[in-house]
Design a protein around this motif. Structure first.
Motif, PDB file in Angstrom:
ATOM      1  N   UNK A 351       0.619  -1.236  -0.235  1.00 50.66           N
ATOM      2  CA  UNK A 351       0.627   0.457  -0.471  1.00 50.66           C
ATOM      3  C   UNK A 351       0.979   1.506   0.607  1.00 50.66           C
ATOM      4  N   UNK A 352       1.561   0.957   0.684  1.00 46.88           N
ATOM      5  CA  UNK A 352       3.321   2.641   0.528  1.00 46.88           C
ATOM      6  C   UNK A 352       3.827   2.306  -0.601  1.00 46.88           C
ATOM      7  N   UNK A 353       3.828   1.555  -1.344  1.00 51.50           N
ATOM      8  CA  UNK A 353       4.786   1.609  -3.101  1.00 51.50           C
ATOM      9  C   UNK A 353       3.490   2.136  -3.295  1.00 51.50           C
ATOM     10  N   UNK A 354       2.368   1.710  -3.401  1.00 47.07           N
ATOM     11  CA  UNK A 354       0.828   1.968  -4.338  1.00 47.07           C
ATOM     12  C   UNK A 354       0.728   4.118  -4.068  1.00 47.07           C
ATOM     13  N   UNK A 355       0.592   3.833  -2.942  1.00 53.69           N
ATOM     14  CA  UNK A 355       0.558   5.404  -3.023  1.00 53.69           C
ATOM     15  C   UNK A 355       1.629   6.251  -3.307  1.00 53.69           C
ATOM     16  N   UNK A 356       2.363   6.005  -3.291  1.00 52.82           N
ATOM     17  CA  UNK A 356       4.129   7.108  -3.372  1.00 52.82           C
ATOM     18  C   UNK A 356       4.842   5.932  -4.261  1.00 52.82           C
ATOM     19  N   UNK A 357       5.671   5.473  -4.592  1.00 46.98           N
ATOM     20  CA  UNK A 357       6.095   4.923  -6.119  1.00 46.98           C
ATOM     21  C   UNK A 357       5.204   5.152  -6.884  1.00 46.98           C
ATOM     22  N   UNK A 358       3.803   4.537  -7.356  1.00 47.49           N
ATOM     23  CA  UNK A 358       3.381   3.872  -8.020  1.00 47.49           C
ATOM     24  C   UNK A 358       2.514   5.571  -8.702  1.00 47.49           C
ATOM     25  N   UNK A 359       2.526   5.940  -7.405  1.00 45.49           N
ATOM     26  CA  UNK A 359       1.149   7.242  -8.411  1.00 45.49           C
ATOM     27  C   UNK A 359       2.674   8.085  -8.618  1.00 45.49           C
ATOM     28  N   UNK A 360       3.905   8.113  -8.369  1.00 46.47           N
ATOM     29  CA  UNK A 360       5.088   8.989  -8.899  1.00 46.47           C
ATOM     30  C   UNK A 360       5.106   8.545 -10.037  1.00 46.47           C
ATOM     31  N   UNK A 361       5.449   7.597 -10.225  1.00 47.51           N
ATOM     32  CA  UNK A 361       5.245   7.238 -12.038  1.00 47.51           C
ATOM     33  C   UNK A 361       4.126   7.630 -12.622  1.00 47.51           C
ATOM     34  N   UNK A 362       2.881   7.711 -11.969  1.00 44.34           N
ATOM     35  CA  UNK A 362       1.803   7.917 -12.812  1.00 44.34           C
ATOM     36  C   UNK A 362       1.717   9.568 -13.130  1.00 44.34           C
ATOM     37  N   UNK A 363       1.939  10.510 -12.449  1.00 46.04           N
ATOM     38  CA  UNK A 363       2.307  11.740 -12.294  1.00 46.04           C
ATOM     39  C   UNK A 363       3.956  11.968 -13.460  1.00 46.04           C
ATOM     40  N   UNK A 364       4.640  11.158 -13.246  1.00 49.42           N
ATOM     41  CA  UNK A 364       5.555  11.442 -14.587  1.00 49.42           C
ATOM     42  C   UNK A 364       4.963  11.478 -15.578  1.00 49.42           C
ATOM     43  N   UNK A 365       4.200   9.706 -16.138  1.00 47.26           N
ATOM     44  CA  UNK A 365       4.294   9.816 -17.507  1.00 47.26           C
ATOM     45  C   UNK A 365       2.772  10.717 -17.855  1.00 47.26           C
ATOM     46  N   UNK A 366       2.013  11.297 -17.295  1.00 51.03           N
ATOM     47  CA  UNK A 366       0.719  12.453 -17.237  1.00 51.03           C
ATOM     48  C   UNK A 366       1.483  13.375 -18.017  1.00 51.03           C
ATOM     49  N   UNK A 367       2.010  13.911 -17.332  1.00 47.53           N
ATOM     50  CA  UNK A 367       3.038  15.059 -17.770  1.00 47.53           C
ATOM     51  C   UNK A 367       3.640  14.614 -18.918  1.00 47.53           C
ATOM     52  N   UNK A 368       4.367  13.901 -19.096  1.00 50.60           N
ATOM     53  CA  UNK A 368       5.156  13.711 -20.417  1.00 50.60           C
ATOM     54  C   UNK A 368       4.006  12.974 -21.204  1.00 50.60           C
TER      55      UNK A 368
END
Length: 821
Positions: A351-368
């Protein structure tokens, strides 16, 4: 991909705005090579002249330019100009009309330019040919008894034919005697021509020609002969037929096809330059003006492109950050309402990974994605349009480059994609191991297991490293290979285009623009293919996040659930069964008892008997799977979760504190509690003494998890927190285990006195903790093995007797029995 797009729905208007700015940026970027092409081809090579029709021409040039035009072309030529004093000025025609006239009048203007710029050496060759033809005609006439040597021009080039015919006729009419004298020895005459001036030859043959000096493209001055007046004289005298002129035009059209339209157009542009210069136009100033206009347009487009790029980057980052914020809020908002079943299913580390690392991946790719994926089609479409406008006819080169890049990237994707899919799972595993080691560090040290745990961490870390190293190694081939393909493509375009430039079918500026457009189109496909590698990993992360958001808690408010208004505190377990999700057997079976207000109900049993599970059912951390639990006669599932838990003061088995002051931790369940109530709760929980010993007392800082206080102090603060809430039910899940016997006894004594009307449920391991409980529930393997007071159970419950025997001596047991009697 659908999960990524779904996150953008709340920001659809911003996405549209970004698309608009991307279109502006793409248009600006695609306009730059066009201006570069214009500067090279028009501004430099063509001296700032865009069309073959001069903007201004003399009356004489206006007439002479029409020599090789047919009736339709003459009409169009005349329609394009208006008289202005002694000169003619081109009307204000649009670019489309001028381009049409460029195509239609190219041949006659090039013919006019070539005849108007005959070199002296070429003129002498023409005269020599004329002498040879006159001599030949004379011989044939003498042999056949013919009257003279007229009309001896045939089978020669267009310019030569016109000059020969003019010379023969003029010589025959005006200077017969001189020519006859020279023609007595043709060979000597031919040698003499090389030493004669243009003027002497023109006078001898009575040709109306003009000589002038002009600079070529390299700045060198040359002498030219304009034989168009002689040509016009022949036409006016009827000595040159329309068919001869038509033949000359046809030959020039063939020359255009052979030499290349661009070369011929450059020659026609040179004609326009000379005509404008002769008419008094400041051609140098006009060229500088054209270059400045193009330069200003390029600067304007560059500024517009930068401005659009800034807006796109700003809004793309804003949308990306907002999506990340929303996802974190959704994940946390859902997780905070999870029951223990869902927490156990996902595990805390995941849950910690999903709320941090996974969200960061989605945020970065959304911007890209907003910055690149949307921009790539814009570049591709504009690039294709601009490539078509260059008329380079080399689209196959771009198709080849795109095909090679796509094949290369697909190969990389096939190799790397499986590793991308398992990378997030390995991150979960590493986080889980790290969290477990850090939270259990004291135990690890106590048992000397540091080396073993280091090996376990190293194994998880190495697995992730190997996967990342593999994908990184594969991806390192991408950029060098892409650059090799792009540079190879540029070399191929240059090689193909250079031949076409040499053939005169392509200009240098068009080649430069085509190379730029080709690189932009290839780059757009590169962006798409690179994103196609990044997107799957982000897609996996988005799917993992969506899984958390879609998973609904199994403990929720029923449709007709209502709040608790007043609480008496009578808690009834009515034939309660419970089993964990996915389990086949019950953990608790047929549990029935009543906990009354003002009384202490104790729960005791061996490890794993289900004590903690039982009390976890009270605040609905789990829901019963059979039977029911009622509060004051109402099934707790018919009460809202908030109001139910608001009436329960729960002290977990492991004391959990939050970062903040001691007062803030005690007020956690009731933020509006007064300082007197905080101090009262601390006093009941026997925490007052160690709090008062601290320098800042109730304002003393508690570290995260209560790491700066002892286990006993942590438990006492947790108990004080539950008491300060002033609930109707107090639940202690083995919360006295870290207290010494004296503190334990004192706390229970004060608690019973101060919380007389509260229903107290105590889970304990020590019999001494529950001796005075009004009701003791003995659990064995998830079932009630006995129920009663301490003394009743000592007589009637073997399980309780076994527990008592393991904790008390025979003397203590005997004293307890005698005390009963």
């Amino acid at each position: 991909m659908k999960y990524l797009i779904r996150n953008l729905k709340p920001y659809a208007w911003l996405v549209v705005l970004i698309a608009v700015f991307l279109a502006v940026q793409g248009f600006s970027e695609m306009s730059m090579p066009t201006y570069t092409q214009n500067i090279i081809d028009t501004g430099i090579q063509n001296r700032g002249i865009e069309h073959i029709l001069p903007t201004k021409t003399t009356a004489e040039e206006y007439e002479e330019a029409q020599i090789f035009m047919n009736a339709s072309q003459k009409k169009q030529w005349k329609a394009a100009y208006k008289k202005s004093g002694k000169n003619y000025v081109r009307k204000n025609l649009n670019d489309e009309k001028l381009e049409s006239l460029d195509d239609k009048l190219l041949t006659p203007i090039v013919l006019s330019y070539r005849l108007g710029h005959t070199t002296p050496s070429s003129f002498r060759k023409m005269m020599k040919q004329q002498v040879k033809q006159i001599a030949e005609a004379k011989k044939k006439a003498a042999a056949s008894g013919a009257a003279g040597a007229s009309g001896a021009s045939a089978g020669i080039s267009q310019s030569q034919a016109a000059a020969n015919q003019a010379a023969a006729n003029q010589a025959g009419a005006s200077n017969q005697a001189a020519l006859l004298s020279l023609m007595q020895d043709p060979d000597a005459f031919l040698k003499k021509i090389d030493s004669m001036s243009v003027k002497e030859l023109a006078d001898l043959f009575q040709l109306d020609v003009k000589t002038f000096k002009a600079k070529d493209e390299n700045g060198k001055t040359h002498t030219y002969v304009d034989i168009r007046p002689a040509m016009q004289q022949l036409i006016d005298n009827g000595q040159m037929s329309e068919s001869t002129i038509r033949t000359m035009r046809d030959q020039m059209n063939k020359t255009v096809k052979t030499t290349g339209s661009q070369t011929m157009k450059s020659m026609a542009i040179r004609y326009a330059y000379d005509a404008e210069k002769s008419a008094g136009v400041d051609v140098d100033a006009a060229q500088i003006s054209y270059l400045w206009v193009c330069g200003r347009k390029m600067i304007g487009m560059a500024f517009l492109m930068v401005l659009a790029a800034v807006f796109v980057s700003y809004y793309a980052s804003k949308v990306g950050a907002a999506v990340g914020r929303d996802l974190r809020a959704k994940v946390f908002g859902n997780v905070i309402h999870y029951s223990n079943a869902e927490i156990d299913r996902f595990q805390t580390s995941s849950l910690i990974t999903r709320a941090t690392n996974d969200v960061q991946q989605v945020q970065m790719v959304t911007t890209m994605m907003l910055r690149m994926v949307l921009y790539a089609p814009v570049l591709g479409i504009w690039g294709i349009v601009k490539v078509y406008q260059t008329h380079a006819n080399m689209s196959w080169v771009i198709l080849l480059g795109v095909a090679v890049i796509m094949a290369f990237v697909l190969t990389l994707m096939k190799i790397a994609m499986p590793k991308f899919k398992i990378m997030q799972t390995l991150v979960d595993k590493l986080n889980g191991v790290s969290r477990e080691i850090l939270t259990g560090l004291m135990v690890i040290r106590a048992f000397g297991r540091q080396k073993k745990e280091e090996e376990r961490f190293d194994e998880a870390n190495t697995d992730l490293m190997r996967t990342q190293l593999f994908t990184n190694r594969v991806m390192t081939f991408m950029m060098p290979s892409m650059m090799l393909i792009m540079n190879g493509l540029a070399v191929l375009i240059t090689w193909v285009a250079s031949h076409r430039v040499n053939d005169g079918t392509l200009q240098v500026g068009a080649m430069t623009a085509f190379i730029t457009y080709a690189m932009i189109i290839i780059s757009s496909f590169m962006l798409i293919t690179v994103m196609s590698i990044v997107l799957p990993r982000a897609g996996v992360a988005a799917e993992r996040i969506d899984e958390v958001c879609r998973t609904e808690t199994t403990v929720f408010n029923r449709e007709n659930a209502h709040d608790v208004k007043t609480v008496q505190g009578e808690l009834v377990f009515d034939h309660v069964d419970f089993k964990y999700p996915g389990a086949e057997e019950n953990v608790l079976s047929d549990i029935s008892f009543t906990a009354k207000p003002g009384e202490t109900t104790a729960i005791i049993g061996s490890t794993g008997s289900g004590k903690s599970t039982l009390v976890n059912l009270i605040p609905r951390f789990y829901d019963v799977t059979g039977g029911k639990i009622t509060l004051d006669g109402t099934d707790i599932r018919d009460l809202t979760l908030h109001s139910l838990r608001d009436q329960i003061g729960f002290v977990p088995q492991k004391g959990i504190l939050f970062s903040g002051s001691i007062a803030e931790n005690i007020r956690y369940g009731r933020p509006d509690a007064s300082m007197e109530e905080v101090e009262r709760a601390a006093k009941i929980a026997q925490a007052e003494e160690f709090i008062e010993d601290k320098d800042e007392k109730y304002d003393s800082w508690i570290s995260q998890g209560g790491s700066n206080v002892s286990g006993g102090q942590k438990q006492r603060l947790a108990i004080a927190r539950a008491i300060a809430k002033r609930p109707g039910i107090l639940v202690f899940d083995d919360s006295f285990s870290a207290l010494d016997m004296k503190t334990d006894a004192k706390l229970r004594e004060v608690l019973a006195e101060e919380e007389k009307n509260t229903t107290r449920i105590v889970v304990a391991q020590r019999i001494s903790t529950i001796l005075n409980a009004e009701q003791i529930i003995v659990l064995d393997d998830g079932k009630i093995a006995g129920c009663g007071t301490n003394q009743e159970l000592l007589d009637s419950c073997p399980v309780y007797q076994e527990i008592a025997s393991s904790q008390l001596s025979e003397k203590e047991l005997e004293a307890m029995r005698n005390g009963r009697k």
